[in-house]
Design a protein around this motif. Structure first.
Motif, PDB file in Angstrom:
ATOM      1  N   HIS A 258      -1.167   4.362  -2.166  1.00 40.52           N
ATOM      2  CA  HIS A 258      -2.287   3.723  -1.446  1.00 40.52           C
ATOM      3  C   HIS A 258      -2.580   4.402  -0.114  1.00 40.52           C
ATOM      4  O   HIS A 258      -3.744   4.589   0.219  1.00 40.52           O
ATOM      5  N   VAL A 259      -1.549   4.775   0.646  1.00 42.17           N
ATOM      6  CA  VAL A 259      -1.858   5.449   1.936  1.00 42.17           C
ATOM      7  C   VAL A 259      -2.470   6.820   1.689  1.00 42.17           C
ATOM      8  O   VAL A 259      -3.335   7.259   2.459  1.00 42.17           O
ATOM      9  N   HIS A 262      -5.940   6.692   1.125  1.00 37.60           N
ATOM     10  CA  HIS A 262      -6.600   6.427   2.407  1.00 37.60           C
ATOM     11  C   HIS A 262      -6.580   7.648   3.317  1.00 37.60           C
ATOM     12  O   HIS A 262      -6.814   7.531   4.519  1.00 37.60           O
ATOM     13  N   GLY A 263      -6.186   8.790   2.795  1.00 30.62           N
ATOM     14  CA  GLY A 263      -6.295  10.022   3.586  1.00 30.62           C
ATOM     15  C   GLY A 263      -4.995  10.602   4.100  1.00 30.62           C
ATOM     16  O   GLY A 263      -4.994  11.695   4.663  1.00 30.62           O
ATOM     17  N   GLY A 325       0.420   3.040   7.875  1.00 26.15           N
ATOM     18  CA  GLY A 325      -0.926   2.931   7.292  1.00 26.15           C
ATOM     19  C   GLY A 325      -0.972   2.065   6.037  1.00 26.15           C
ATOM     20  O   GLY A 325      -2.048   1.871   5.460  1.00 26.15           O
ATOM     21  N   GLU A 328      -3.188  -1.328   6.171  1.00 24.93           N
ATOM     22  CA  GLU A 328      -4.629  -1.040   6.230  1.00 24.93           C
ATOM     23  C   GLU A 328      -5.136  -0.489   4.890  1.00 24.93           C
ATOM     24  O   GLU A 328      -6.226  -0.834   4.438  1.00 24.93           O
ATOM     25  N   SER A 329      -4.309   0.354   4.250  1.00 30.25           N
ATOM     26  CA  SER A 329      -4.767   0.945   2.985  1.00 30.25           C
ATOM     27  C   SER A 329      -4.876  -0.121   1.887  1.00 30.25           C
ATOM     28  O   SER A 329      -5.648   0.018   0.955  1.00 30.25           O
TER      29      SER A 329
END
Ligand code: 2HG
Ligand code: ZN
Length: 460
Positions: A258-259, A262-263, A325, A328-329
């Motif tokens: 997932h992170v 998110h980049g 992160g 948030e992700s």
């Protein structure tokens, strides 16, 4: 609805900023859970203790419930206002009031962001060591209300350890100046600690005196790829024996997935089932060499398959991003969250029971584990399968949480480690606290908030 009560508030506190504007009601009525539809009566922004006290007196007279509101980054629904409450936003009370170099304390208003406090401490050559991902938006008042933990608990403990004094307005409308920054104060019950972790049910924090400490030596961050679950705590044991740790965190391949979506970048060529992020003092060559020797040892033992140690601040930040992160992700998926703890020594056995439960009960769900494993605190996020009805998803997660509570009771753990009980964990409070304890908590509440105006419906 309740317009006459609001008119009375306007009359008694004409300088108080108040609104009933729909977008503000929505914004200030919710926290990060996004599960309840916000429906407060109004939002108030007091600017000083007298206004907070005036609001509490008004709420008692008019029988209106209050929801104290900080950065609303909470994950348990503790700051949700979905029932005609007045939200008391402390965000205009956001100043540093005093720094004392001899006491090494910073006195602040409750609406100051954690990161602003951290920066203020650094300006004085010291640190405020409580730290976690929401540092930029969460506020000290909320940190106190939940006894916030985070990534440095392993070295510094929770928020509770850093509160040298607390000024509060109780639910009865009294102003209490608790402990006043004293290091030693053996004069009876330490009431300050009742308010820490009380989730806004006893009163409103209007001032906090925070203890500061020396900055740690320079540090480095290590990321390990870990091949199996049992190795996590073996790596922990080795790290703790050989290094001076300030953080020890873990996450799984699903969290990394997932992170990265998110980049974030995976520093390893291959995917491992588990990862450890640990930060350690590396002020001299001996400490740096100890980390390399530790890595070799863990490799030899088969506890890690790869590792990277930060060589710069920027690299340390990017390694931390893999861990910090995660929340948030996952946020766009509105995951169901568990935030649980067991004693550190109980982690290995608990992990086995938990894994067995989760793979049996959630075979189809995306289950993401991560957290502060070095202090016995695990976060489990469950992502709703696409196409599944949200209410059915929550019902299913709640069914499994009941079972998780049984496992926690077996290991003498807690259903809330650091996020609080709020609305989300309320049905499970009895798994972590005895009936006698809950009865005592209710009794304390009745003394400090006799009319039950402070954040009703949360915690109990
Ligand atoms: C963290 O440790 C926070 O990152 C959030 O406590 C945990 O999102 C979560 O479940
Ligand atoms: Zn956490």
């Amino acid at each position: 609805m309740n317009t006459s009560a609001l008119a009375a508030l306007r009359q008694s506190l004409p300088a108080l900023k108040l609104t009933t504007e729909a977008s503000e009601l929505e914004h200030y009525g919710r926290d990060w859970t996004r599960r309840w539809t916000p429906a407060p009566l109004a939002i108030a922004w007091p600017t000083d203790t007298a206004q907070v006290q005036g609001i509490v007196q008004w709420a008692n007279a008019q029988a209106v419930a209050l929801v104290p509101s900080g950065g609303r980054t909470g994950l348990s629904g503790g700051a949700v206002a979905a029932n005609g409450e007045l939200v008391v936003s402390l965000e205009r009370m956001n100043r540093v009031l005093a720094f004392d170099a001899i006491d090494r304390t910073l006195t602040v208003q409750p609406g100051i962001a954690l990161q602003t406090v951290q920066n203020a401490a650094i300006e004085h050559g010291l640190i405020y060591p409580v730290d976690f991902g929401a540092r930029g938006s969460c506020q000290i008042g909320g940190n106190v209300a939940t006894n916030a933990g985070g990534i440095r608990v392993i070295r510094y403990g929770n928020t509770r350890n850093w509160i040298a004094g607390l000024k509060v307005v109780t639910g009865a409308g009294d102003v209490l100046d608790l402990n006043r920054g004293l290091v030693k104060n053996a004069s009876g019950y330490d009431l300050r600690h009742l308010f820490i972790g009380s989730e806004g049910t006893l009163g409103i924090v209007v001032e906090a005196t925070l203890a500061l400490t020396d900055a740690p030596p320079p540090s480095q961050v290590l990321l390990f790829a870990v091949p199996h679950m049992d190795a996590l705590m073996q790596v922990f044991g080795a790290c703790r024996a050989r290094l001076s740790l300030s953080a020890f965190e873990f996450f799984t391949d699903r969290a990394l997935h997932h992170v990265m979506a998110h980049g974030a970048q995976n520093p390893f060529a291959e995917i491992a089932p588990y990862y450890v992020v640990t930060e350690f003092d590396a002020g001299d060559e001996a400490q740096q060499n100890a980390a390399l020797a530790l890595f070799e040892h863990c490799l030899e033992q088969g506890w890690v398959t790869d590792g990277v140690v930060s060589q710069s601040e920027a690299q340390a930040r990017s390694l931390w991003r893999l861990r910090e992160g995660i929340t948030e992700s996952l946020a766009p998926h509105k995951p169901y969250k568990n935030d649980i703890s067991v004693r550190i020594a109980a982690v290995p056995a608990f992990l086995h029971d938990m894994q067995a439960l989760l793979s049996r009960e959630y075979p189809e769900f995306d289950v993401i584990w991560f957290g502060h494993i070095g202090d016995g605190n695990l976060h489990i996020n469950i992502v709703k399968p696409e196409g599944m009805d949200y209410a059915a998803f929550i019902a299913e997660c709640e069914r499994v949480t009941e079972l998780l509570c049984e496992v926690l009771v077996h290991h003498a753990g807690s259903i809330s480690a650091e996020h609080g009980i709020g609305l989300v964990k309320k049905p499970y409070l009895g798994s972590a606290r005895s009936a006698e304890e809950i009865a005592l908590m209710r009794g304390i509440r009745a003394v400090l908030d006799p009319n039950g105006i402070m954040n009703p419906g949360k915690l109990f």
